[in-house]
Motif scaffolding. Structure first.
Motif, PDB file in Angstrom:
ATOM      1  N   VAL A   1      32.667 -57.998 -25.231  1.00 50.55           N
ATOM      2  CA  VAL A   1      32.089 -59.339 -25.235  1.00 50.55           C
ATOM      3  C   VAL A   1      30.690 -59.315 -24.626  1.00 50.55           C
ATOM      4  O   VAL A   1      29.758 -59.943 -25.141  1.00 50.55           O
ATOM      5  N   ALA A   2      30.528 -58.561 -23.539  1.00 51.10           N
ATOM      6  CA  ALA A   2      29.210 -58.466 -22.903  1.00 51.10           C
ATOM      7  C   ALA A   2      28.198 -57.825 -23.846  1.00 51.10           C
ATOM      8  O   ALA A   2      27.040 -58.268 -23.931  1.00 51.10           O
ATOM      9  N   SER A   3      28.622 -56.783 -24.565  1.00 50.36           N
ATOM     10  CA  SER A   3      27.720 -56.137 -25.532  1.00 50.36           C
ATOM     11  C   SER A   3      27.319 -57.116 -26.621  1.00 50.36           C
ATOM     12  O   SER A   3      26.154 -57.150 -27.051  1.00 50.36           O
TER      13      SER A   3
ATOM     14  N   ALA B   1      26.804 -59.896 -33.184  1.00 51.50           N
ATOM     15  CA  ALA B   1      28.007 -59.951 -32.355  1.00 51.50           C
ATOM     16  C   ALA B   1      29.028 -58.917 -32.819  1.00 51.50           C
ATOM     17  O   ALA B   1      29.666 -58.239 -31.999  1.00 51.50           O
ATOM     18  N   LEU B   2      29.190 -58.783 -34.124  1.00 47.04           N
ATOM     19  CA  LEU B   2      30.098 -57.765 -34.654  1.00 47.04           C
ATOM     20  C   LEU B   2      29.625 -56.361 -34.275  1.00 47.04           C
ATOM     21  O   LEU B   2      30.429 -55.505 -33.897  1.00 47.04           O
ATOM     22  N   ILE B   3      28.318 -56.147 -34.359  1.00 49.85           N
ATOM     23  CA  ILE B   3      27.772 -54.833 -33.991  1.00 49.85           C
ATOM     24  C   ILE B   3      28.058 -54.536 -32.529  1.00 49.85           C
ATOM     25  O   ILE B   3      28.474 -53.424 -32.167  1.00 49.85           O
ATOM     26  N   GLY B   4      27.838 -55.533 -31.661  1.00 57.96           N
ATOM     27  CA  GLY B   4      28.103 -55.321 -30.241  1.00 57.96           C
ATOM     28  C   GLY B   4      29.550 -54.979 -29.968  1.00 57.96           C
ATOM     29  O   GLY B   4      29.856 -54.069 -29.183  1.00 57.96           O
ATOM     30  N   ALA B   5      30.477 -55.699 -30.624  1.00 59.64           N
ATOM     31  CA  ALA B   5      31.902 -55.413 -30.431  1.00 59.64           C
ATOM     32  C   ALA B   5      32.263 -54.031 -30.945  1.00 59.64           C
ATOM     33  O   ALA B   5      33.006 -53.271 -30.290  1.00 59.64           O
TER      34      ALA B   5
END
Length: 287
Positions: free
Chosen positions: A156-158, A220-224
């Motif tokens: 979530v933070a990423s 957001a998908l990339i971070g997850a």
């Protein structure tokens, strides 16, 4: 009055529905042609990929082939993955991405509007935001794993740090681009700063904000995914890592296809919401 003069408006009125009907028919025909061209392009690319892989022109071990990718997806759907059911992995990644997206959007909008409205805050915080924006945010994912562990918090933070900046800069620019005449008229009518912000600035900046939402959910998908790839107990990113570790190219591509499908569904939902909110805006005839 002559008959010719009387007949002219009637003829123009009769032609108006015909023109509208012709334009609507042309727009439907154009959409059908575009959809057909997209399908044909996809079929051609996948077909060429399959043929080149089977003919060993490209290495099927490294590049796999569409039929193997489909078999891998079907195996995950029917028999599950080594981590559990495929639906569970998709939901886990989607949950992390959605949570990070919401937090990042809220923080970006609030801070963007605040700095766009309050010049003192912009002058003080501006340099720090520019420095943070210059940091490659993907490299923060390992730090978040160290801080928050292998659970969803690190993913979530990423997602938050990837989502925040595009939303912030669009909200900031939208607040700065508000029509000054509207603000001046609101003040003349006795509106306070709070009412000007909520009733003039934020509605005017909504178009800018929605523009960033389309891009930010992909971030957001990339971070997850990156967070799961580095360290996780479940998720599509962990499937990618496991497939890479076993040299299963079909598994890597299969996970990418699943992510693309999730992103397309999210994009469709955002587009639908945007059209519902901005029904008053004229549609672009060029699209």
């Amino acid at each position: 009055m002559s008959p010719e003069v009387l007949s002219t408006p009637v003829a123009d009125t009769a032609k108006t529905p015909d023109r509208a009907h012709s334009r609507a028919r042309a727009a439907r025909r154009r959409k059908a042609v575009i959809a057909s061209a997209r399908v044909l392009l996809l079929v051609a690319v996948l077909g060429l990929w399959e043929v080149l892989s089977r003919a060993k022109v490209i290495d099927p071990f490294n590049f796999s082939m569409p039929s193997q990718i489909w078999d891998q997806i079907w195996t995950w759907v029917t028999h599950g993955t080594a981590l559990g059911s495929l639906g569970e992995q998709i939901w886990y990644t989607l949950y992390e991405a959605l949570l990070g997206w919401v937090f990042g959007v809220v923080a970006g909008v609030v801070l963007g509007i605040a700095l766009g409205r309050i010049r003192f805050l912009a002058d003080v915080l501006g340099p720090y935001i520019k420095v943070l924006n210059s940091i490659p945010r993907i490299v923060l994912a390992p730090i978040f794993v160290i801080w928050f562990g292998l659970g969803p918090a690190s993913k979530v933070a990423s997602a938050v740090v990837l989502v925040f900046f595009p939303v912030f800069f669009n909200a900031f620019q939208g607040a700065r681009e508000v029509d000054r005449n509207l603000v001046a008229n609101a003040r003349i009518l006795g509106a306070s700063d709070r009412r000007v912000t909520f009733q003039v600035v934020i509605p005017s900046a909504t178009s800018w904000i929605f523009t960033s939402l389309h891009v930010s959910f992909g971030f957001a998908l990339i971070g997850a995914i990156v967070g799961e790839y580095i360290g996780a107990t479940r998720g599509i990113g962990l499937l990618v890592a496991q497939s890479q570790g076993t040299f299963n190219a079909a598994g890597v591509y299969a996970a990418m296809v699943i992510l693309a499908a999730v992103a397309l569904v999210a994009e469709g939902l955002l587009t639908f919401a945007e059209r519902r909110i901005f029904r008053w805006k004229p549609s672009d005839s060029g699209h």
